[in-house]
Design an enzyme around this catalytic site. Sequence first.
Site, PDB file in Angstrom:
ATOM      1  N   GLY A 168       2.082  -2.481   4.774  1.00  0.00           N
ATOM      2  CA  GLY A 168       1.115  -1.431   5.118  1.00  0.00           C
ATOM      3  C   GLY A 168       0.733  -1.570   6.575  1.00  0.00           C
ATOM      4  CG  ASP A 221      -3.352  -2.431  12.502  1.00  0.00           C
ATOM      5  OD1 ASP A 221      -2.484  -3.326  12.441  1.00  0.00           O
ATOM      6  OD2 ASP A 221      -3.411  -1.606  13.418  1.00  0.00           O
ATOM      7  CG  ASN A 230      -1.734   1.275   1.344  1.00  0.00           C
ATOM      8  OD1 ASN A 230      -1.693   2.123   0.457  1.00  0.00           O
ATOM      9  ND2 ASN A 230      -2.494   1.395   2.415  1.00  0.00           N
ATOM     10  CB  THR A 274      -2.297   1.520  14.763  1.00  0.00           C
ATOM     11  OG1 THR A 274      -3.117   2.646  14.474  1.00  0.00           O
ATOM     12  CG2 THR A 274      -2.378   1.202  16.235  1.00  0.00           C
ATOM     13  CB  ALA A 310      -9.290   1.705  -0.719  1.00  0.00           C
TER      14      ALA A 310
HETATM   15  N1  LIG Z   1      -3.451   2.345  -3.461  1.00  0.00           N
HETATM   16  C1  LIG Z   1      -4.274   2.730  -2.478  1.00  0.00           C
HETATM   17  N2  LIG Z   1      -4.834   3.962  -2.500  1.00  0.00           N
HETATM   18  C2  LIG Z   1      -5.622   4.377  -1.482  1.00  0.00           C
HETATM   19  N3  LIG Z   1      -5.944   3.629  -0.408  1.00  0.00           N
HETATM   20  C3  LIG Z   1      -5.399   2.393  -0.333  1.00  0.00           C
HETATM   21  C4  LIG Z   1      -4.541   1.879  -1.355  1.00  0.00           C
HETATM   22  N4  LIG Z   1      -4.158   0.635  -1.009  1.00  0.00           N
HETATM   23  C5  LIG Z   1      -4.758   0.365   0.172  1.00  0.00           C
HETATM   24  N5  LIG Z   1      -5.495   1.405   0.579  1.00  0.00           N
HETATM   25  C6  LIG Z   1      -6.294   1.551   1.828  1.00  0.00           C
HETATM   26  O1  LIG Z   1      -5.575   2.402   2.736  1.00  0.00           O
HETATM   27  C7  LIG Z   1      -6.106   2.230   4.028  1.00  0.00           C
HETATM   28  C8  LIG Z   1      -5.058   2.476   5.087  1.00  0.00           C
HETATM   29  O2  LIG Z   1      -4.006   1.646   4.867  1.00  0.00           O
HETATM   30  P1  LIG Z   1      -3.013   1.076   5.969  1.00  0.00           P
HETATM   31  O3  LIG Z   1      -3.691   0.224   6.924  1.00  0.00           O
HETATM   32  O4  LIG Z   1      -1.906   0.449   5.175  1.00  0.00           O
HETATM   33  O5  LIG Z   1      -2.425   2.376   6.692  1.00  0.00           O
HETATM   34  P2  LIG Z   1      -2.896   3.198   7.976  1.00  0.00           P
HETATM   35  O6  LIG Z   1      -4.371   3.318   8.026  1.00  0.00           O
HETATM   36  O7  LIG Z   1      -2.095   4.430   7.960  1.00  0.00           O
HETATM   37  O8  LIG Z   1      -2.371   2.313   9.185  1.00  0.00           O
HETATM   38  P3  LIG Z   1      -3.150   1.553  10.382  1.00  0.00           P
HETATM   39  O9  LIG Z   1      -4.246   0.770   9.728  1.00  0.00           O
HETATM   40  O10 LIG Z   1      -2.088   0.684  10.986  1.00  0.00           O
HETATM   41  O11 LIG Z   1      -3.655   2.597  11.315  1.00  0.00           O
HETATM   42  C9  LIG Z   1      -6.639   0.816   4.061  1.00  0.00           C
HETATM   43  O12 LIG Z   1      -7.987   0.857   4.425  1.00  0.00           O
HETATM   44  C10 LIG Z   1      -6.493   0.300   2.626  1.00  0.00           C
HETATM   45  O13 LIG Z   1      -7.676  -0.348   2.201  1.00  0.00           O
HETATM   46  C1  LIG Z   2      -6.472  11.184  26.413  1.00  0.00           C
HETATM   47  C2  LIG Z   2      -5.356  10.179  26.641  1.00  0.00           C
HETATM   48  C3  LIG Z   2      -5.575   8.955  25.865  1.00  0.00           C
HETATM   49  C4  LIG Z   2      -4.512   7.885  26.051  1.00  0.00           C
HETATM   50  C5  LIG Z   2      -5.077   6.584  25.560  1.00  0.00           C
HETATM   51  C6  LIG Z   2      -4.077   5.620  25.060  1.00  0.00           C
HETATM   52  C7  LIG Z   2      -4.754   4.347  24.633  1.00  0.00           C
HETATM   53  C8  LIG Z   2      -4.270   3.910  23.300  1.00  0.00           C
HETATM   54  C9  LIG Z   2      -4.828   2.567  22.938  1.00  0.00           C
HETATM   55  C10 LIG Z   2      -4.681   2.329  21.484  1.00  0.00           C
HETATM   56  C11 LIG Z   2      -5.305   1.030  21.117  1.00  0.00           C
HETATM   57  C12 LIG Z   2      -5.324   0.851  19.672  1.00  0.00           C
HETATM   58  C13 LIG Z   2      -5.985  -0.431  19.304  1.00  0.00           C
HETATM   59  C14 LIG Z   2      -5.789  -0.685  17.850  1.00  0.00           C
HETATM   60  C15 LIG Z   2      -6.747  -0.617  16.967  1.00  0.00           C
HETATM   61  C16 LIG Z   2      -6.488  -0.833  15.529  1.00  0.00           C
HETATM   62  O1  LIG Z   2      -7.281  -1.906  15.093  1.00  0.00           O
HETATM   63  C17 LIG Z   2      -6.870   0.397  14.740  1.00  0.00           C
HETATM   64  C18 LIG Z   2      -6.412   0.260  13.308  1.00  0.00           C
HETATM   65  O2  LIG Z   2      -5.068   0.457  13.189  1.00  0.00           O
HETATM   66  N1  LIG Z   2      -6.268   1.590  15.307  1.00  0.00           N
HETATM   67  C19 LIG Z   2      -7.003   2.545  15.873  1.00  0.00           C
HETATM   68  C20 LIG Z   2      -6.263   3.683  16.482  1.00  0.00           C
HETATM   69  O3  LIG Z   2      -8.202   2.521  15.873  1.00  0.00           O
END
Ligand SMILES: Nc1ncnc2c1ncn2[C@@H]1O[C@H](COP(=O)(O)OP(=O)(O)OP(=O)(O)O)[C@@H](O)[C@H]1O
Ligand SMILES: CCCCCCCCCCCCC/C=C/[C@@H](O)[C@H](CO)NC(C)=O
Length: 566
Positions: free
Chosen positions: A216, A218, A158, A262, A193
């Site tokens: 990429g 999550d 990604n 994340t 996406a």
């Molecule tokens: N070429 C693309 N253009 C735009 N969006 C894309 C592309 N490829 C994948 N995606 C979408 O981008 C979104 C975010 O991607 P990704 O999970 O890699 O990064 P993030 O959201 O920054 O990280 P996290 O999910 O760890 O918080 C996903 O929902 C995915 O479906």
């Molecule tokens: C006001 C102070 C707040 C401090 C709270 C800290 C707690 C952080 C916990 C983070 C947990 C994230 C769980 C992950 C979820 C993922 O599935 C998702 C996709 O990447 N990430 C998020 C942020 O939704």
Amino acid sequence: MERPGRLLLLSELRVRNTAYDVSLSRSLLTWKRRISSPVYHPFRPRFCVPSFPRRPDSGVCHSVSVSEIISVREEEEENSSRQRDDGSWKKIKEREGKDCRQAFTVLYVERCRQHRWRCAEVTFTCPEEALYQRWVSSIREQLASITSRPKHLLVYINPYGGKRQGKHIYEQKVAPLFAQAGVSTHVIVTEYANYARDHLRTEAELKKFDGVVCVGGDGMFSEIIHGLIWRTQIDGSVDPNCPDQTLLPSSLHIGIIPAGSTDCICFATVGTNDPVTSALHIIVGDSQPMDVCSVHHNNTFLRYSVSLLGYGFYGDVLTDSERKRWMGPARYDLSGVKMFLTHHYYEGTVSYLPARGIVGTPRDAAKCRSGCVVCQHNGQLLSKRAENYTMDEDSESDGEWRTIRGKFLAINAASMSCACPRSPKGLSPAAHLADGTTDLILVRKCSRFDFLRHLLRHTSKDDQFDLTFVEVHRVRRFRFTPRYCQSDSDLELDLRENGKRQIFSQICRDHPACGCAPAYSSWNCDGEILTHTAIDVRVHCQLIKLFARGIEEPTVFEDLTNPCAI
Ligand SMILES: Nc1ncnc2c1ncn2[C@@H]1O[C@H](COP(=O)(O)OP(=O)(O)OP(=O)(O)O)[C@@H](O)[C@H]1O
Ligand SMILES: CCCCCCCCCCCCC/C=C/[C@@H](O)[C@H](CO)NC(C)=O
Ligand SMILES: [Ca+2]
């Protein structure tokens, strides 16, 4: 540390011009600096000595598990090449028409701080070519006998995840390691996406590959599992829309090269978000089973989840942060503070089926770690139950469903710890990756101050569940219905329980401009927003497998012997 077993080779070789006793068994490569002996025979070869090597009581001793050797590289002899007229180099040290090489380099996994792995190397020089050949082919034979290592991988990148570094990270840090390990790849950079999900569902020639790698975050991982799980069910004639169906596991392993915001799935399965570490786990063919939740609405499939299903606080944070995607990973912090100040609560009914007969509770001090016995035990138990399955044991008639009505700031289902750099112990620190359960965490309406105490405990050693307004249950299945969707009979029940029927939240759902608290939130499903709020969630034990091994406990031995780990 493993015992070496029968030795295949034991020779005196040189490492940086110092003599070492080097041994190879089926499980270990060991090299120990020789202590000076009265009569010194440089490079005296000895073969197949059936004994355990001496204890590392003197001299420096290094051991590498054969399963953690990446590859063997044949070195050119120094001064053995001469430049041709066309600028290329030609070996001149030849014996009977054959190249004469005497040095080889072993590339292997070295553990560093905080669960990071590095590719280290050591070059051995042999006294003669026959011995060199024997060493190189013996190590290669051992590596070839490890059948769990992937040879062909399908890689999706990604380019827009996280800080938009996915392509760069793969090309600079991962591709060279795959090449060194002899892993062939078919690389696809996604164009939009759900490109990877749809490609896996319909087009990808999965028979050609041993695994799928996603570069990429999550969200990208979620695309991969959606494509793979769906494809597996369709190929196996299983209806993914039926919540009571037992799903078929995919035969392909999934690797994650973290390049998102994340990256909690990578962090919770490897212990760090480091592309090189993840690439090495893929190369050595690690295997970590993982639970997957299926999410349905009215017998229609919505999504799969492996980490967090969060309604209320985490749903609102995600909804708000999606509008700030341009900010990169910082969007979660800003939306987190905003939603904390907003302090919305939501009414609804949660019903759940407690996990019975299994080992472990959400309040355990022990965590899910590499080779987790809780996951092994519960995995076996649940697969035995599935074999003897005659009726739907999770159905309503089971009589074990429990129901809670209330006002909640957050409803979280953590199928794994959800540890990530923001919260290194995670939303549910004792949750297991592969035990067939999810931890249902209910945070009831409380003051802002109390909610802050709960949130801050995610980042400290204090127990975030040890608060009167928080409860946690380990469950196999749960359902949620927001209050505005409740049936008339449920609303009657509410009326009797609460004395007074509060209908304002229902009205405000239809009049968002009035400024009152909204009646409903959204579900954050592994970082994606669900289209429905009333959901039916079921855990599928160990449905997928990752190229990972769970978080390793650091051993005393590693800390003392590995200079990189100190
Ligand atoms: N070429 C693309 N253009 C735009 N969006 C894309 C592309 N490829 C994948 N995606 C979408 O981008 C979104 C975010 O991607 P990704 O999970 O890699 O990064 P993030 O959201 O920054 O990280 P996290 O999910 O760890 O918080 C996903 O929902 C995915 O479906
Ligand atoms: C006001 C102070 C707040 C401090 C709270 C800290 C707690 C952080 C916990 C983070 C947990 C994230 C769980 C992950 C979820 C993922 O599935 C998702 C996709 O990447 N990430 C998020 C942020 O939704
Ligand atoms: Ca689990």
